[in-house]
Design a protein around this motif. Structure first.
Motif, short mmCIF file in Angstrom:
data_model
loop_
_atom_site.label_atom_id
_atom_site.label_comp_id
_atom_site.label_asym_id
_atom_site.label_seq_id
_atom_site.Cartn_x
_atom_site.Cartn_y
_atom_site.Cartn_z
N ASP A 152 0.83 -1.21 0.00
CA ASP A 152 0.00 0.00 0.00
C ASP A 152 0.86 1.26 0.00
O ASP A 152 0.70 2.15 0.83
CB ASP A 152 -0.95 0.00 1.20
N VAL A 153 1.80 1.30 -0.94
CA VAL A 153 2.67 2.47 -1.11
C VAL A 153 2.51 3.02 -2.52
O VAL A 153 2.00 2.34 -3.41
CB VAL A 153 4.16 2.10 -0.86
N THR A 154 2.97 4.25 -2.71
CA THR A 154 3.04 4.83 -4.05
C THR A 154 4.46 4.66 -4.56
O THR A 154 5.43 5.03 -3.88
CB THR A 154 2.69 6.33 -4.01
N LEU A 155 4.60 4.08 -5.74
CA LEU A 155 5.92 3.81 -6.31
C LEU A 155 6.18 4.72 -7.50
O LEU A 155 5.41 4.75 -8.47
CB LEU A 155 6.01 2.35 -6.76
N LEU A 156 7.27 5.48 -7.41
CA LEU A 156 7.73 6.33 -8.50
C LEU A 156 9.06 5.79 -8.99
O LEU A 156 9.92 5.45 -8.18
CB LEU A 156 7.92 7.78 -8.02
N ALA A 157 9.25 5.72 -10.28
CA ALA A 157 10.51 5.18 -10.80
C ALA A 157 11.04 6.05 -11.93
O ALA A 157 10.29 6.51 -12.79
CB ALA A 157 10.32 3.75 -11.30
N TYR A 158 12.35 6.27 -11.89
CA TYR A 158 13.03 7.03 -12.93
C TYR A 158 14.22 6.22 -13.44
O TYR A 158 15.01 5.69 -12.65
CB TYR A 158 13.53 8.37 -12.40
N ASP A 159 14.33 6.13 -14.75
CA ASP A 159 15.49 5.49 -15.37
C ASP A 159 15.85 6.29 -16.61
O ASP A 159 15.05 6.40 -17.54
CB ASP A 159 15.18 4.04 -15.74
N LYS A 160 17.04 6.85 -16.60
CA LYS A 160 17.47 7.72 -17.70
C LYS A 160 17.51 6.98 -19.03
O LYS A 160 17.34 7.59 -20.09
CB LYS A 160 18.85 8.29 -17.37
N TYR A 161 17.72 5.67 -18.98
CA TYR A 161 17.95 4.91 -20.21
C TYR A 161 16.83 3.94 -20.55
O TYR A 161 16.98 3.12 -21.45
CB TYR A 161 19.28 4.16 -20.10
N LYS A 162 15.71 4.03 -19.82
CA LYS A 162 14.57 3.17 -20.12
C LYS A 162 13.30 4.00 -20.10
O LYS A 162 13.21 5.00 -19.40
CB LYS A 162 14.43 2.04 -19.09
N SER A 163 12.32 3.56 -20.85
CA SER A 163 11.01 4.22 -20.83
C SER A 163 9.95 3.18 -21.16
O SER A 163 10.24 2.08 -21.62
CB SER A 163 10.96 5.38 -21.83
N GLY A 164 8.71 3.55 -20.89
CA GLY A 164 7.60 2.66 -21.20
C GLY A 164 7.43 1.51 -20.24
O GLY A 164 6.76 0.52 -20.56
N PHE A 165 7.99 1.62 -19.02
CA PHE A 165 7.90 0.51 -18.08
C PHE A 165 6.82 0.72 -17.01
O PHE A 165 6.61 -0.14 -16.16
CB PHE A 165 9.25 0.28 -17.39
N GLY A 166 6.15 1.86 -17.02
CA GLY A 166 5.13 2.12 -16.02
C GLY A 166 3.98 1.12 -16.12
O GLY A 166 3.68 0.59 -17.19
#
Length: 245
Positions: free
Chosen positions: A166-180
């Motif tokens: 029950d958490v909010t997950l934020l993710a950043y990857d400079k070299y990847k996209s479209g993984f949300g």
């Protein structure tokens, strides 16, 4: 004459690696205690080299390895191997980034709960006869926003294991996209700086990430945060971190 590929393994590894390599027709020489100087005198005999992190595989060693075709990193991090120079010599460099992803993700969760609940501090105090209940109240993870930098093998596995909390997950990857997905929001660093209660690092050590977490980085967070670093230590500037605590 033995025509099998000849590999030298210069660090401690699980016996299954040697077994599987030999099943594939590779002759293995296991020398986990070998020194760098000793290695320099014999490396020319080998077509394969298996390493962990004890010995830097630099230009000097690569130049001495006149028959080397492959360098295998027993683990994920490649910072001790001059991969650009090796590849310029026609040497293939491989690692196993997926090998410890579950162990690292679970370890990171363990660290997180230890920090949220002050387990290590309280344990140390109890061992020394100190009962400080009021100053050792923990925090629930429920409702927290967790920022993840690096969404490769360990970052994505860490996120997956947090889905039931029950958490909010934020993710950043400079070299990847479209993984949300429905559990993880792909975002930018500005959003992580603004919203994260917890930050977890899952990135390799490179010239770009060395000292990434420094005073300027820390000061961009809009609220106090818990830092989890299961990447290489050099990614965090320790002096700046201590000054910010």
């Amino acid at each position: 004459m033995d025509t099998h590929p000849l590999f030298i393994i210069i660090d401690d590894v699980h016996p299954i690696l040697i077994t599987e390599l030999e099943k594939s027709g590779i002759t293995c020489h296991y020398h986990p205690q070998i020194t760098r100087n000793e290695l320099l005198t014999i490396i020319h005999q080998y077509t394969g080299l298996v390493v962990r992190s004890k010995t830097p595989i630099d230009r000097e060693l690569i130049d001495a390895a006149s028959n080397l075709k492959i360098i295998g990193r027993y683990g994920a991090g490649m910072e001790n191997i001059d991969t650009d120079y090796a590849e310029s010599k026609g040497i293939v460099c491989l690692n196993a980034p997926e090998g410890n992803r579950n162990a690292v993700a679970e370890h990171t969760i363990g660290l997180l709960f230890a920090l949220l609940n002050k387990i290590c501090i309280a344990n140390h105090q109890i061992k020394n006869g100190i009962w400080d209940r009021n100053n050792n109240w923990g925090q629930e993870i429920t409702g927290k926003t967790i920022g993840i930098i690096g969404y490769g093998n360990t970052g994505s596995t860490f996120a997956k294991k947090l889905q039931g909390f029950d958490v909010t997950l934020l993710a950043y990857d400079k070299y990847k996209s479209g993984f949300g997905n429905e559990f993880v929001r792909e975002t930018d660093m500005e959003t992580i700086f603004a919203e994260a209660d917890i930050l977890s690092l899952h990135i390799p050590l490179t010239t770009e990430t060395n000292n990434l977490v420094n005073r300027n980085f820390i000061e961009q967070f809009q609220k106090p945060f818990i830092l989890l670093n299961t990447s290489r230590g050099q990614i965090v500037n320790t002096s700046d971190l201590v000054a910010a605590i």
